[in-house]
Design a protein around this motif. Structure first.
Motif, PDB file in Angstrom:
ATOM      1  N   GLN A 448       0.813  -1.211   0.000  1.00 41.28           N
ATOM      2  CA  GLN A 448       0.000   0.000   0.000  1.00 41.28           C
ATOM      3  C   GLN A 448       0.850   1.267   0.000  1.00 41.28           C
ATOM      4  N   LEU A 449       1.946   1.266   0.745  1.00 45.25           N
ATOM      5  CA  LEU A 449       2.815   2.443   0.703  1.00 45.25           C
ATOM      6  C   LEU A 449       3.475   2.569  -0.666  1.00 45.25           C
ATOM      7  N   LEU A 450       3.846   1.445  -1.243  1.00 42.47           N
ATOM      8  CA  LEU A 450       4.435   1.464  -2.581  1.00 42.47           C
ATOM      9  C   LEU A 450       3.426   1.998  -3.599  1.00 42.47           C
ATOM     10  N   GLU A 451       2.183   1.589  -3.465  1.00 44.34           N
ATOM     11  CA  GLU A 451       1.135   2.074  -4.367  1.00 44.34           C
ATOM     12  C   GLU A 451       0.962   3.587  -4.238  1.00 44.34           C
ATOM     13  N   ALA A 452       0.974   4.089  -3.007  1.00 41.16           N
ATOM     14  CA  ALA A 452       0.845   5.532  -2.795  1.00 41.16           C
ATOM     15  C   ALA A 452       2.033   6.282  -3.379  1.00 41.16           C
ATOM     16  N   SER A 453       3.229   5.727  -3.200  1.00 40.71           N
ATOM     17  CA  SER A 453       4.446   6.362  -3.725  1.00 40.71           C
ATOM     18  C   SER A 453       4.424   6.413  -5.243  1.00 40.71           C
ATOM     19  N   GLU A 454       4.063   5.305  -5.864  1.00 41.46           N
ATOM     20  CA  GLU A 454       4.023   5.259  -7.325  1.00 41.46           C
ATOM     21  C   GLU A 454       2.946   6.185  -7.878  1.00 41.46           C
ATOM     22  N   TYR A 455       1.839   6.314  -7.143  1.00 41.88           N
ATOM     23  CA  TYR A 455       0.784   7.235  -7.567  1.00 41.88           C
ATOM     24  C   TYR A 455       1.309   8.676  -7.538  1.00 41.88           C
ATOM     25  N   ALA A 456       2.007   9.020  -6.443  1.00 50.46           N
ATOM     26  CA  ALA A 456       2.557  10.370  -6.336  1.00 50.46           C
ATOM     27  C   ALA A 456       3.520  10.655  -7.479  1.00 50.46           C
ATOM     28  N   GLN A 457       4.390   9.695  -7.776  1.00 52.78           N
ATOM     29  CA  GLN A 457       5.356   9.883  -8.858  1.00 52.78           C
ATOM     30  C   GLN A 457       4.657  10.067 -10.201  1.00 52.78           C
ATOM     31  N   SER A 458       3.579   9.328 -10.403  1.00 54.80           N
ATOM     32  CA  SER A 458       2.844   9.446 -11.675  1.00 54.80           C
ATOM     33  C   SER A 458       2.234  10.826 -11.844  1.00 54.80           C
ATOM     34  N   LYS A 459       1.995  11.506 -10.715  1.00 56.76           N
ATOM     35  CA  LYS A 459       1.430  12.854 -10.743  1.00 56.76           C
ATOM     36  C   LYS A 459       2.504  13.936 -10.686  1.00 56.76           C
ATOM     37  N   GLY A 460       3.778  13.524 -10.721  1.00 50.76           N
ATOM     38  CA  GLY A 460       4.857  14.502 -10.661  1.00 50.76           C
ATOM     39  C   GLY A 460       5.086  15.069  -9.273  1.00 50.76           C
ATOM     40  N   VAL A 461       4.668  14.323  -8.240  1.00 44.28           N
ATOM     41  CA  VAL A 461       4.803  14.776  -6.849  1.00 44.28           C
ATOM     42  C   VAL A 461       5.804  13.886  -6.126  1.00 44.28           C
ATOM     43  N   VAL A 462       6.749  14.514  -5.446  1.00 40.71           N
ATOM     44  CA  VAL A 462       7.797  13.800  -4.717  1.00 40.71           C
ATOM     45  C   VAL A 462       7.292  13.420  -3.331  1.00 40.71           C
ATOM     46  N   LEU A 463       7.633  12.213  -2.878  1.00 41.47           N
ATOM     47  CA  LEU A 463       7.270  11.783  -1.531  1.00 41.47           C
ATOM     48  C   LEU A 463       8.516  11.837  -0.652  1.00 41.47           C
ATOM     49  N   LYS A 464       8.413  12.598   0.440  1.00 41.28           N
ATOM     50  CA  LYS A 464       9.548  12.807   1.338  1.00 41.28           C
ATOM     51  C   LYS A 464       9.318  12.118   2.668  1.00 41.28           C
ATOM     52  N   GLY A 465      10.272  11.245   3.044  1.00 41.52           N
ATOM     53  CA  GLY A 465      10.182  10.529   4.304  1.00 41.52           C
ATOM     54  C   GLY A 465      10.992  11.191   5.393  1.00 41.52           C
ATOM     55  N   ASP A 466      10.998  10.554   6.547  1.00 38.32           N
ATOM     56  CA  ASP A 466      11.685  11.086   7.725  1.00 38.32           C
ATOM     57  C   ASP A 466      12.375   9.925   8.428  1.00 38.32           C
ATOM     58  N   ILE A 467      13.674  10.038   8.674  1.00 34.84           N
ATOM     59  CA  ILE A 467      14.422   8.959   9.308  1.00 34.84           C
ATOM     60  C   ILE A 467      14.876   9.387  10.698  1.00 34.84           C
ATOM     61  N   PRO A 468      14.376   8.730  11.743  1.00 38.31           N
ATOM     62  CA  PRO A 468      14.784   9.090  13.114  1.00 38.31           C
ATOM     63  C   PRO A 468      16.270   8.834  13.337  1.00 38.31           C
ATOM     64  N   ILE A 469      16.883   9.644  14.186  1.00 41.85           N
ATOM     65  CA  ILE A 469      18.309   9.475  14.473  1.00 41.85           C
ATOM     66  C   ILE A 469      18.541   8.250  15.351  1.00 41.85           C
ATOM     67  N   GLY A 470      17.573   7.904  16.200  1.00 41.50           N
ATOM     68  CA  GLY A 470      17.799   6.818  17.157  1.00 41.50           C
ATOM     69  C   GLY A 470      16.939   5.596  16.908  1.00 41.50           C
ATOM     70  N   ILE A 471      17.210   4.547  17.715  1.00 34.64           N
ATOM     71  CA  ILE A 471      16.367   3.352  17.714  1.00 34.64           C
ATOM     72  C   ILE A 471      15.801   3.165  19.111  1.00 34.64           C
ATOM     73  N   TYR A 472      14.655   2.520  19.208  1.00 32.76           N
ATOM     74  CA  TYR A 472      14.027   2.254  20.491  1.00 32.76           C
ATOM     75  C   TYR A 472      14.849   1.220  21.255  1.00 32.76           C
ATOM     76  N   ARG A 473      14.967   1.433  22.553  1.00 29.03           N
ATOM     77  CA  ARG A 473      15.813   0.564  23.382  1.00 29.03           C
ATOM     78  C   ARG A 473      15.350  -0.890  23.346  1.00 29.03           C
ATOM     79  N   PHE A 474      14.037  -1.108  23.293  1.00 34.86           N
ATOM     80  CA  PHE A 474      13.496  -2.469  23.277  1.00 34.86           C
ATOM     81  C   PHE A 474      12.872  -2.735  21.909  1.00 34.86           C
ATOM     82  N   SER A 475      13.748  -2.831  20.919  1.00 33.14           N
ATOM     83  CA  SER A 475      13.301  -2.992  19.533  1.00 33.14           C
ATOM     84  C   SER A 475      13.871  -4.266  18.932  1.00 33.14           C
ATOM     85  N   ALA A 476      13.346  -4.652  17.806  1.00 37.14           N
ATOM     86  CA  ALA A 476      13.884  -5.801  17.079  1.00 37.14           C
ATOM     87  C   ALA A 476      15.325  -5.533  16.661  1.00 37.14           C
TER      88      ALA A 476
END
Length: 912
Positions: A448-476
Motif C-alpha cells: 500500500q505504501l508502494l502504491e501511494a508512492s508510485e501514484y505520487a510519482q505518476s502525478k509529478g509529486v515527490v514523496l519525502k520521508g523522515d528517518i529518526p536518528i535513534g532506535i528504540y531501546r526495546f526494539s527488534a
C-alpha cells in the motif's frame, strides 16, 4: 591503446588529484592504489595509461582529491564515468570536468528530480562517421529539462553548425547513464574548437532555444587521425536562468482524514493529499516516520520516533478494505459502525484504532493464511526482505507472548539466535501462524505504501520521508544486533527554546566504531529500504552524525548529558586558570538551605526530611534512595498512582528535585574513568551553583565552557561527520535534507554544503544566535524553508504565546506598522507564506495547518488543536487530525486557485 586523462581543478598546496577505476592500473577501486596525476600548471592535471595488454572490454573511473594535510580523500559526486575499450584505436583522450559534491545542482541528479523533470527525449540518429577524421564524443548531464526539449551541441566547426543553432548537432539521451551524448567526426581544419550546448523545443518551433550560459568550452585540435578518439565529459549544462524552486506540504500520515477512514490516516490516503498538491501547484508531500512503534499497546506508542523496527511499517496505516472483506457479515457490519464512530472524532484515538485494526487483521489472516504464501508477489517480498522481516515477526510474537518488548524477558529467546528464530517459521512449528501473521501485515503495508508512492510519482509529486536518528531501546534492531549500540547510555538533545531542560529520547546511542568496520552496512541497508518508497528524506537531528548528546542511564532530563565524542576538560585546565579543583563543590548537586523555601514553598519541610540529608549546616546531599533522577521518577510514579493523589503538586515537587540534581558544574567525561577528565554541564551559567561562585571563578568557568562547546570540538566533529555521512548519502540516490536545528556547531554548515545535504531553515529558530527571527530572503539555495515544524506550535498558535515576540516579528520581519493584531489574521498568515515562497531555498515546505491559515473560512477555529507535538512533554500524545477531509480539500476551488496563484507567481510551479 593508450588512454589519456585531462581535467581542470584548482588545488591547494598539499593536494593531489588521482584517477580511481575498475581496472588494475587505476587501483581496481582501491583508493590508496589510485593513479596519481601530474600537474601541468594553471589547474590542468593529466595522466596516461597503456591498455595494450588489458583484456577488459570497458572500465569505469572517477577522480579523487587527496589532501595530504588532513589525510582525507575527497570523492567526486555522481556515478563513475564509463569507457569502452576499442583495440582498433591507438589512443583515447578523455577531457573531463570535476563533479563537485558541494554543487547544489547535484540535487537535480537525485530520485526527487527524476519525478520533477521527466525526460521523454526522442531518439536521434547519429551523424555519419568518416574514416579519415578524428571522432569526437560530446557528453553532458542535463537533468533539468522539459519533456518537449532536446539537447544539441553547437560550435565553431561545420559539423557543429558554425554557431547556427538551426544547424546544431542533435544529441541522444542515454537513460541508463542519465546523459546526453553524441559522437561525430570533426575535420582538423580548426586549431581551436569552441562549443556550447543548447536546449531546443522540438514540439514548438517558435519557442526560443536556451543556449548554455558561461564561457565557451574550448579544445585544441592537434590530431587528424581516425585511430584517435576524443571524449568530452562536460559534467553539466550551465543554465543562464534562475535555479528551479518548488513548493511542498508537510503532514503526518496519521493526521490525514478521508470520508471513508477509520479514525486515522492511512498510506492509501496519501493519494488524496497528492491530488490536492497537484491542484495547488505543489510538487512534494512530506510525512513523519511511519515505522511500527507498537511496544506497550497504549497511546504512548503514538510517538513516531520510537520504532520497534527501522524497517517494519506501522499496522496503523493499513487500509483494511484493500486487503479484503471478512466472510463473517456481522463482523463487517460491526467494523463499518466502528469506522463511522472513530472517523467522526476530532483527534486520533490511538488505542481504539489499533484495537480495531489488529482485531480485523487477525480475523482476515485466519481466512487468508492458507492461500497467502502461494502468491508470487508474496514470495518475492519475503525473499527480498527476510533478513529483517523474519526476526521482526518473531520479535512481535515474543513481545505479545511475554507482554513486553523488553527482550531480556524473552526467556530462551532473550539473546537473539537466528537458528532458533528460524524454527518458529518451520512447517511443523506450533506458532508458525502467529509469527507469519506479522509477515502478512507487513506485506500489505509494503504494497500500500508502494502504491501511494508510485501514484505520487505518476502525478509529478515527490514523496519525502523522515528517518529518526535513534532506535528504540526495546526494539527488534537492538535484539538482533546489540553490538551496534551503546545500551548503557541514552540519546537526546541539549536545551533549546522549546525544551529548556533538554530532551531525553531514551534511545541507546550508536557504537560508531563497530559500525565503521563493515562500512556502515546497517545504515546503507536502512537507506536502501527507504528508497523503495521515498525520493527524498529528512534526517532527524543530523547533528547526531557529528556528535550525539549522551545522557546517563539514571537521568530523566537532558541537562546532565554531554557530547560524544568530545575532547574533555582536564582538571589541570582549571588549576592553570587559578581555580582549585573541588570535586564536592563542582561535581556534586549544590543544595543549600537558603533557596529550598523559594523552590518548594509549603513542601520544603517534607522535601528536606524525605529526600535530603545534612552534609553540614545549611548544606544537603540526596539520600541514597533518591540520588538519581530515575530513582525519583520511580518513587513519584508510585505516589501518583495512589487514589486521590494531588498529581499537580507531586509533579511540581518532583521537577524541583530533578532540578537540584542538575545543580552541578562538571560531569565525569564519558570514556574516562580516571577522575581527571570532565565535561561542563550545559547551560551551567543559568544554574544556582554557578551564580554562587566567586566572580573570578565564574569568569574562568565560562571561558572553559565556551571553549568546550563552541571551539575545541569543531575539527573532531567535522571529521566524524565526513566519515559517516558520505556512506549514507552514497547508499541511494535520494535527495537528503538534514534537520540541523538547536545547538549547531560551526563545522556543520560546511560539511553539509560539501556533501550537498539541504539545511532546514525555520524562521523561529535562526542559525544566527544574534537574531530572534530568520528572514527567508537570507536563506541559501541549498535549504528547505519552513515557518514551523511538527515539534513547534503553528504560526497561529505561536502568535498568541509571547506578545513581545509577536510585536517584534510583526514590525521587524513582516514590515508592518503599528500594533500587531491580537490573533494571526489570514492576511498575516499569507504574508508569512509569501515571504517563504520568495526565498531562495530550493524547497519551501509548509505544514498543512500554516497553509490553511491564510483563509478564515477554511482554517480551523481552534489554533491550539492544530499542534502535533510538545517536545518538553516526554510522553506527548501524537493525535492531531485534519479538520477537513482530503476530498473536501480538493473541492475548495476558490482557495486552491488562490494558493496555486501564490505558488505560481513566486516561480515555484515551473515545469523545469
Amino acid at each position: 591503446m593508450k588512454v589519456s586523462f585531462k581535467i581542470h581543478y584548482d588545488t591547494q598546496f598539499g593536494q593531489q588529484l588521482a584517477v580511481s577505476g575498475s581496472i588494475a592500473v587505476l587501483g581496481k577501486g582501491k583508493e590508496t592504489d589510485a593513479l596519481k596525476m601530474s600537474h601541468l600548471g594553471g589547474g590542468v592535471w593529466i595522466a596516461e595509461i597503456d591498455l595494450s595488454k588489458s583484456r577488459a572490454k570497458s572500465f569505469e573511473y572517477n577522480y579523487l582529491l587527496v589532501d595530504e594535510g588532513n589525510g582525507i580523500t575527497y570523492k567526486e559526486a555522481g556515478a563513475p564515468r564509463v569507457v569502452e575499450i576499442n583495440k582498433k584505436l591507438k589512443k583515447v583522450v578523455l577531457v573531463d570536468a570535476w563533479n563537485p559534491y558541494h554543487e547544489i545542482e547535484n540535487a537535480y541528479d537525485t530520485a526527487a528530480f527524476d519525478v520533477i523533470f521527466k525526460s521523454n527525449a526522442p531518439t536521434v540518429k547519429a551523424p555519419r562517421k568518416s574514416s579519415k577524421d578524428t571522432n569526437y564524443t560530446f557528453e553532458v548531464n542535463v537533468p533539468r529539462i522539459h519533456q518537449d526539449y532536446v539537447v544539441k551541441v553547437v560550435g565553431t566547426t561545420k559539423e557543429l553548425g558554425e554557431w547556427d543553432i538551426a544547424k546544431a548537432l542533435p544529441m541522444q539521451y542515454d537513460a541508463d547513464r542519465r546523459l546526453w551524448t553524441i559522437t561525430t567526426p570533426i575535420k582538423a581544419s580548426h586549431h581551436k574548437l569552441k562549443y556550447k550546448y543548447v536546449l531546443v523545443n522540438v514540439k514548438d518551433k517558435k519557442a526560443a532555444p536556451e543556449l548554455e550560459g558561461g564561457f565557451d568550452h574550448m579544445f585544441d585540435i592537434n590530431e587528424n587521425d581516425p585511430s584517435i578518439a576524443v571524449k568530452f565529459s562536460d559534467h553539466r549544462f550551465t543554465y543562464d536562468k534562475h535555479n528551479w524552486k518548488g513548493m511542498g506540504v508537510a503532514l503526518p500520515v496519521f493526521s490525514l482524514r478521508t470520508e471513508n477512514g477509520l479514525g486515522v490516516g492511512e498510506f492509501l490516503d496519501i493519494k488524496g493529499l497528492v491530488d490536492w498538491s497537484v491542484e495547488t501547484g505543489m510538487r512534494l508531500v512530506q510525512i513523519l516516520p511511519v515505522n511500527d512503534t507498537m511496544a506497550t499497546y497504549t497511546w504512548i506508542d503514538s510517538y513516531p520516533y520510537a520504532s520497534v523496527s527501522v524497517y517494519a511499517l506501522h499496522p496503523m496505516y493499513v487500509n483494511l478494505e484493500a486487503i479484503g472483506d471478512l466472510k463473517d457479515k456481522k463482523k463487517m457490519t460491526k467494523l463499518k459502525k466502528l469506522k463511522k464512530t472513530l472517523n467522526a472524532l476530532d483527534t486520533v484515538d490511538y488505542e481504539a484504532v489499533m484495537d480495531a485494526k489488529m482485531d480485523f487483521l487477525k480475523e482476515i489472516w485466519s481466512e487468508k493464511k492458507a492461500s497467502f504464501f502461494k502468491s508470487a508477489k508474496v514470495k518475492a517480498f519475503i525473499k527480498e526482505q527476510e533478513e529483517w522481516l523474519l526476526p521482526y515477526a518473531a520479535f512481535c510474537y515474543l513481545r505479545d507472548k511475554y507482554r513486553t518488548p523488553d527482550f531480556s524477558k524473552f526467556e530462551d529467546f532473550a539473546k537473539f539466535d537466528a537458528k532458533k528464530v528460524a524454527k518458529l517459521f518451520d512447517a511443523k512449528s506450533k506458532v508458525k501462524d502467529d509469527v507469519n501473521f506479522y509477515v502478512f501485515v507487513q506485506y500489505h503495508l509494503h504494497a500500500q505504501l508502494l502504491e501511494a508512492s508510485e501514484y505520487a510519482q505518476s502525478k509529478g509529486v515527490v514523496l519525502k520521508g523522515d528517518i529518526p536518528i535513534g532506535i528504540y531501546r526495546f526494539s527488534a534492531d537492538a535484539w538482533t544486533a546489540p553490538h551496534l549500540y551503546n545500551m548503557n547510555g541514552q540519546a537526546g538533545a541539549p536545551p533549546d527554546d522549546f525544551a529548556v531542560n533538554g530532551q531525553n529520547w531514551g534511545f541507546p546511542t550508536y557504537d560508531w566504531d563497530t559500525m565503521k568496520k563493515d562500512g556502515y552496512a546497517w545504515w546503507t541497508s536502512r537507506m536502501t529500504h527507504l528508497s523503495q518508497y521515498f525520493q527524498t528524506f529528512r534526517i532527524d537531528h543530523i547533528l547526531g552524525f557529528f556528535r550525539i548528546w549522551e545522557i546517563p542511564i539514571d537521568s530523566v532530563q537532558g541537562l546532565l548529558g554531554q557530547f560524544r565524542p568530545a575532547l574533555p576538560l582536564h582538571i589541570n585546565e582549571l588549576e592553570n586558570r587559578g581555580v582549585s579543583f573541588n570535586h564536592d563543590r563542582f561535581c556534586k548537586p549544590y543544595i543549600r538551605e537558603h533557596f529550598l523555601g523559594e523552590m518548594f514553598g509549603e513542601d520544603t519541610d517534607w522535601v528536606r526530611s524525605e529526600f535530603l540529608e545534612h552534609k553540614w549546616d545549611s548544606a544537603y546531599n540526596f539520600k541514597a534512595a533518591f540520588d538519581s533522577q530515575l530513582k525519583l521518577q520511580k518513587h513519584f510514579d508510585g505516589l501518583m498512582a495512589k487514589k486521590g493523589a494531588d498529581k499537580e503538586r507531586l509533579e511540581r515537587v518532583r521537577d524541583g528535585l530533578y532540578s537540584l540534581h542538575n545543580e552541578v558544574l562538571l560531569i565525569p567525561a564519558l570514556g574516562y574513568e580516571d577522575g581527571m577528565h570532565y565535561a561542563p554541564r550545559v547551560t551551567m551559567d543559568k544554574s544556582r551553583t554557578f551564580a554562587e561562585l566567586t566572580p573570578a571563578q565564574q569568569y574562568h568557568f565560562y571561558e572553559l565552557y565556551v571553549d568546550y562547546f563552541f571551539k575545541r570540538q569543531e575539527e573532531l566533529w567535522a571529521a566524524q561527520a565526513m566519515e559517516k555521512l558520505p556512506a549514507i548519502k552514497e547508499a541511494t540516490n535520494m535527495l537528503i535534507c538534514g534537520e540541523d536545528l538547536g545547538m549547531v556547531p560551526d563545522c556543520v554548515p560546511g560539511v553539509m554544503k560539501e556533501l550537498e545535504i539541504l539545511s532546514l531553515e525555520i524562521q523561529r529558530m535562526p542559525k544566527d544566535p544574534s537574531i530572534s527571527f530568520g528572514h527567508p530572503g537570507n536563506y541559501p539555495y541549498d535549504s528547505v524553508a519552513s515557518p514551523s515544524s511538527h515539534d513547534m506550535s503553528t504560526v497561529r498558535g505561536w502568535w498568541k504565546e509571547d506578545r513581545g515576540d509577536t510585536q517584534r516579528f510583526y514590525n521587524e520581519i513582516l514590515g508592518n506598522w503599528g500594533e500587531a493584531p491580537e490573533d494571526c489574521e489570514p492576511w498575516i498568515a499569507e504574508q508569512v507564506l509569501q515571504q517563504h515562497l520568495y526565498a531562495d531555498s530550493i524547497w519551501c515546505i509548509f505544514p498543512l495547518q500554516d497553509l490553511l491559515a491564510i483563509d478564515g473560512e477554511v482554517r480551523r477555529d481552534d489554533a491550539e488543536a492544530e499542534r502535533i507535538n510538545v517536545p518538553a512533554i516526554k510522553h506527548h500524545y501524537w493525535r492531531y487530525r485534519m479538520h477537513l477531509s482530503c476530498e473536501e480539500l480538493v473541492k475548495l476551488k476558490s482557495f486552491n486557485n488562490k494558493l496555486k496563484g501564490l505558488v505560481t507567481a513566486s516561480g515555484r510551479n515551473t515545469a523545469y
